[in-house]
Structures are given as C-alpha cells and as structure tokens.
Design an enzyme around this catalytic site. Structure first.
Site, short mmCIF file in Angstrom:
data_model
loop_
_atom_site.label_atom_id
_atom_site.label_comp_id
_atom_site.label_asym_id
_atom_site.label_seq_id
_atom_site.Cartn_x
_atom_site.Cartn_y
_atom_site.Cartn_z
N GLY A 1 0.81 -1.10 -0.09
CA GLY A 1 0.02 -0.03 0.21
C GLY A 1 0.73 1.27 -0.13
CG HIS B 1 -0.12 1.20 7.13
ND1 HIS B 1 0.68 0.63 8.27
CD2 HIS B 1 0.20 2.18 6.28
CE1 HIS B 1 1.92 1.30 7.74
NE2 HIS B 1 1.72 2.16 6.54
CD GLU B 2 -0.89 2.27 2.87
OE1 GLU B 2 -0.78 3.81 2.66
OE2 GLU B 2 -0.22 1.42 3.14
CB CYS C 1 5.28 2.10 7.04
SG CYS C 1 5.01 3.59 6.03
CG LEU C 2 6.58 1.05 0.87
CD1 LEU C 2 5.88 1.42 -0.47
CD2 LEU C 2 7.80 -0.02 0.81
CG HIS D 1 0.38 6.66 5.63
ND1 HIS D 1 1.50 7.28 6.08
CD2 HIS D 1 0.44 5.53 5.46
CE1 HIS D 1 2.38 6.24 6.35
NE2 HIS D 1 1.93 5.33 5.46
CD GLN E 1 3.37 5.62 2.50
OE1 GLN E 1 2.45 5.29 2.17
NE2 GLN E 1 4.49 5.05 3.04
ZN ZN Z 1 2.89 3.36 5.58
#
Ligand code: ZN
Length: 157
Positions: free
Chosen positions: A46, A130-131, A88-89, A134, A51
């Site tokens: 995701g 999670h997304e 998480c990226l 963000h 991000q």
């Molecule tokens: Zn993330």
C-alpha cells in the site's frame, strides 16, 4: 512509468492531514499511476499520497489480488481484532507489532469518482487502516507495541 521518491519518517509531510479530492483530473490520474508504479517498485502492499509528498486523500493498495484505488476513503465499519507485524515504505527496514481490526468496510471513490465500498479482512483490513491513517497524518510507529525490529529487504508493507 514514473517512480516517485518515498518520504521517510521525520519528514513533516507525513504528519499533515490530507485534503479531499473533489474531482478526477489528469494530474490526479498521473499521481495514481505513479503511486502504483512506486508501490510495486518498492515492494509495498500500500501507499498513500503523502508518502510521495502530496497532501491528497488518495491511497493505493495491492495485497496480491490486484490494485485497489481509494479516493477520499472513510472506514464505516470495523470489527474484531488482529495483532501482527506491520511495516511501512516510509520506515524502511523496520517492522513492529500493531493491533488492528480484523475486518473493515471502507467507503470511497474509485479512479472514475464512482462511489465504492470495499470490505477487507486480515491483511487487507490492516492495509486499509494503515493507509487511511496516513491521510490523517498518523504513522503506524505510534501504535507499535514494544519496539520496532529490523526486517530483511522486501518484507515490509
Ligand atoms: Zn505506511
């Protein structure tokens, strides 16, 4: 194909709330395609617009069943609980234990700005939560039980 730079923990843009997307534009279409390219390139499940430095309510998710694009997503139902590793990226090479709902239902618009509802369990529910976090400027590291630990490259979400 355009890969955008993924912002990392500590970057202020990750702490800001995102704006609603009122309509689909060429610019938003390009952003969505770049977000998908970036997510696949980085091996994530995701990615949220902040991000890549854009404060718009857009997320992309693919847990292996094909891409999901959520614009202006709102979680309207959740139930149960799951506790597991999350990454998480924007926090490369790390993961930590997070408790999330086992099931969520999310209401959003798709790329054509049509109203959609998506239900997810397990990893999909985790990815949606999670997304969506963000977009509110929330990072999973705030929810981690215990310490972050190192992961091998390619395992993070
Ligand atoms: Zn993330």
């Amino acid at each position: 194909m355009a890969i955008r730079k993924v912002r990392e923990l500590g970057d202020e843009v990750l702490r800001k709330r995102c704006k609603e997307v009122p309509k689909m534009t060429i610019r938003n279409k390009i952003l969505i395609n770049d977000m998908l390219d970036t997510m696949y390139e980085e091996g994530g499940v995701g990615l949220a617009a902040p991000q890549v430095g854009i404060l718009k309510q857009i997320v992309v998710i693919d847990i292996g069943d094909g891409p999901i694009v959520l614009i202006n997503p709102k979680i309207v139902e959740e139930s149960g609980e799951q506790t597991g590793d999350e990454g998480c990226l924007s926090v490369p090479g790390k993961a930590g234990t997070v408790t999330r709902p086992y099931y969520v239902k999310v209401r959003a618009q798709n790329e054509d700005m049509e109203e959609i509802e998506i239900e997810g369990e397990e990893l999909l529910a985790r990815a949606i939560c999670h997304e969506v976090d963000h977009l509110e400027g929330r990072m999973y590291v705030e929810l981690v039980e215990g310490e972050l630990h190192d992961v091998e490259y390619g395992e993070e979400e």
